[in-house]
Enzyme design. Structure first.
Site, PDB file in Angstrom:
ATOM      1  N   PRO A 166       0.793  -1.227   0.000  1.00 11.40           N
ATOM      2  CA  PRO A 166       0.000   0.000   0.000  1.00 11.40           C
ATOM      3  C   PRO A 166       0.826   1.278   0.000  1.00 11.40           C
ATOM      4  CG  PRO A 166      -0.142  -1.105   2.118  1.00 11.40           C
ATOM      5  CD  PRO A 166       0.522  -2.064   1.177  1.00 11.40           C
ATOM      6  N   ARG A 221       5.251  10.898  -2.597  1.00  9.04           N
ATOM      7  CA  ARG A 221       4.930  10.611  -1.203  1.00  9.04           C
ATOM      8  C   ARG A 221       6.149  10.830  -0.310  1.00  9.04           C
ATOM      9  NH1 ARG A 221       4.595   4.531   1.288  1.00  9.04           N
ATOM     10  NH2 ARG A 221       3.907   5.146   3.358  1.00  9.04           N
ATOM     11  N   ALA A 253       3.033  -0.694   4.776  1.00  7.86           N
ATOM     12  CA  ALA A 253       2.536  -0.714   6.156  1.00  7.86           C
ATOM     13  C   ALA A 253       2.078  -2.106   6.593  1.00  7.86           C
ATOM     14  CB  ALA A 253       1.392   0.288   6.306  1.00  7.86           C
ATOM     15  N   HIS A 263       3.962  -4.382   9.220  1.00 12.69           N
ATOM     16  CA  HIS A 263       3.818  -4.316  10.672  1.00 12.69           C
ATOM     17  C   HIS A 263       2.505  -4.907  11.165  1.00 12.69           C
ATOM     18  CE1 HIS A 263       7.019  -1.603   9.624  1.00 12.69           C
ATOM     19  NE2 HIS A 263       6.183  -0.777   9.015  1.00 12.69           N
ATOM     20  N   ASP A 311       1.691 -15.654   6.283  1.00 14.76           N
ATOM     21  CA  ASP A 311       1.244 -17.044   6.120  1.00 14.76           C
ATOM     22  C   ASP A 311       1.240 -17.460   4.652  1.00 14.76           C
ATOM     23  OD1 ASP A 311       0.947 -17.355   8.820  1.00 14.76           O
ATOM     24  OD2 ASP A 311      -1.250 -17.270   8.829  1.00 14.76           O
ATOM     25  N   GLU A 351      12.838  -9.171   1.791  1.00 12.99           N
ATOM     26  CA  GLU A 351      12.003  -8.057   2.257  1.00 12.99           C
ATOM     27  C   GLU A 351      12.769  -6.755   2.005  1.00 12.99           C
ATOM     28  OE1 GLU A 351      11.285  -8.323   6.458  1.00 12.99           O
ATOM     29  OE2 GLU A 351      10.354  -6.332   6.572  1.00 12.99           O
ATOM     30  N   HIS A 400      12.749  -2.398   2.275  1.00 13.00           N
ATOM     31  CA  HIS A 400      12.160  -1.125   2.725  1.00 13.00           C
ATOM     32  C   HIS A 400      13.049   0.011   2.262  1.00 13.00           C
ATOM     33  CE1 HIS A 400       9.177  -3.125   5.091  1.00 13.00           C
ATOM     34  NE2 HIS A 400      10.126  -3.911   5.581  1.00 13.00           N
ATOM     35  N   LEU A 401      12.423   1.016   1.691  1.00 13.84           N
ATOM     36  CA  LEU A 401      13.183   2.189   1.244  1.00 13.84           C
ATOM     37  C   LEU A 401      13.782   2.927   2.439  1.00 13.84           C
ATOM     38  CD1 LEU A 401      10.250   2.870  -0.974  1.00 13.84           C
ATOM     39  CD2 LEU A 401      12.467   3.219  -2.009  1.00 13.84           C
ATOM     40  N   SER A 402      12.972   3.126   3.459  1.00  4.74           N
ATOM     41  CA  SER A 402      13.424   3.878   4.641  1.00  4.74           C
ATOM     42  C   SER A 402      13.994   2.914   5.677  1.00  4.74           C
ATOM     43  CB  SER A 402      12.251   4.655   5.246  1.00  4.74           C
ATOM     44  OG  SER A 402      11.264   3.757   5.736  1.00  4.74           O
ATOM     45  N   ARG A 462      12.789   4.831  12.840  1.00  3.94           N
ATOM     46  CA  ARG A 462      11.507   5.545  12.831  1.00  3.94           C
ATOM     47  C   ARG A 462      10.658   5.136  14.048  1.00  3.94           C
ATOM     48  NH1 ARG A 462       9.005   5.009   7.031  1.00  3.94           N
ATOM     49  NH2 ARG A 462       7.687   6.665   7.910  1.00  3.94           N
TER      50      ARG A 462
HETATM   51  C1  DQA Z   1       8.120   1.165   3.976  1.00  3.85           C
HETATM   52  C2  DQA Z   1       8.160   1.339   5.495  1.00  3.85           C
HETATM   53  C3  DQA Z   1       6.779   1.138   6.116  1.00  3.85           C
HETATM   54  O1  DQA Z   1       6.842   1.342   7.515  1.00  3.85           O
HETATM   55  C4  DQA Z   1       5.782   2.123   5.530  1.00  3.85           C
HETATM   56  O2  DQA Z   1       4.493   1.878   6.047  1.00  3.85           O
HETATM   57  C5  DQA Z   1       5.786   2.117   4.047  1.00  3.85           C
HETATM   58  C6  DQA Z   1       7.064   2.058   3.343  1.00  3.85           C
HETATM   59  C7  DQA Z   1       9.468   1.511   3.323  1.00  3.85           C
HETATM   60  O3  DQA Z   1       9.675   1.122   2.186  1.00  3.85           O
HETATM   61  O4  DQA Z   1      10.303   2.192   3.933  1.00  3.85           O
HETATM   62  O5  DQA Z   1       4.744   2.238   3.411  1.00  3.85           O
HETATM   63  O6  DQA Z   1       7.835  -0.192   3.681  1.00  3.85           O
END
Ligand code: DQA
Length: 147
Positions: free
Chosen positions: A10, A18, A78, A81, A88, A99, A101-103, A108
């Site tokens: 999402p 964004r 999101a 989390h 599953d 997995e 994650h950009l950030s 955070r």
């Molecule tokens: C994210 C980190 C998540 O916490 C956040 O809800 C996102 C982006 C990231 O790529 O850093 O939507 O997955």
């Protein structure tokens, strides 16, 4: 030739506009097209999928079992989390995944420190921005080519 599946969860359709300070200025279309080219260059194909709906992502993960998908790259957004359902689904199909994650979720809010994916992922790329997708793809290709 292997098929690799890239899943973005999402709000990642809004990349580029964004919160650019957190997520960068590259949009998802650019990430998907450059990764598709990179996969092709290495003799593999990339299937790109983004959805804001948990059930659609679960369906896409399940469909991986009936296709020739050999590896999954996923930024669950999101749902990272919250989603036991997506965790599953990934466990059910038995296809290795990274997995992404950009950030840096660990620098955070506390609620972003918990991931339902990290302990069952083959690897995690966190906080490297859009470059993390590229590195994840190259690492997946290396694993596929060595197997
Ligand atoms: C994210 C980190 C998540 O916490 C956040 O809800 C996102 C982006 C990231 O790529 O850093 O939507 O997955």
């Amino acid at each position: 030739m292997a098929n690799i599946l890239l899943i973005n969860g999402p709000n990642l359709n809004l990349l580029g506009s964004r919160e650019p300070d957190l997520y960068g200025e590259v949009n998802l279309e650019n990430i998907e097209s450059s990764l598709t080219e990179l996969a092709k260059k290495h003799g593999h194909s990339l299937d790109c999928f983004q959805s804001n709906a948990e059930h659609e992502i679960v369906d896409k993960i399940q469909a991986g079992q009936n296709s020739d998908t050999q590896f999954i790259l996923i930024n669950p957004g999101a749902f990272t989390h919250t989603s036991i359902a997506m965790r599953d689904a990934l466990l059910a199909i038995n296809i290795p995944f990274f997995e992404i994650h950009l950030s840096n979720t660990f620098s955070r809010e506390d609620f972003r420190h918990k991931s339902y994916f990290s302990d069952v992922a083959s690897g995690c790329l966190i906080g490297l921005g859009a470059h993390g997708y590229e590195l994840a793809l190259l690492a997946a290709i290396k694993k596929i080519d060595l197997s």
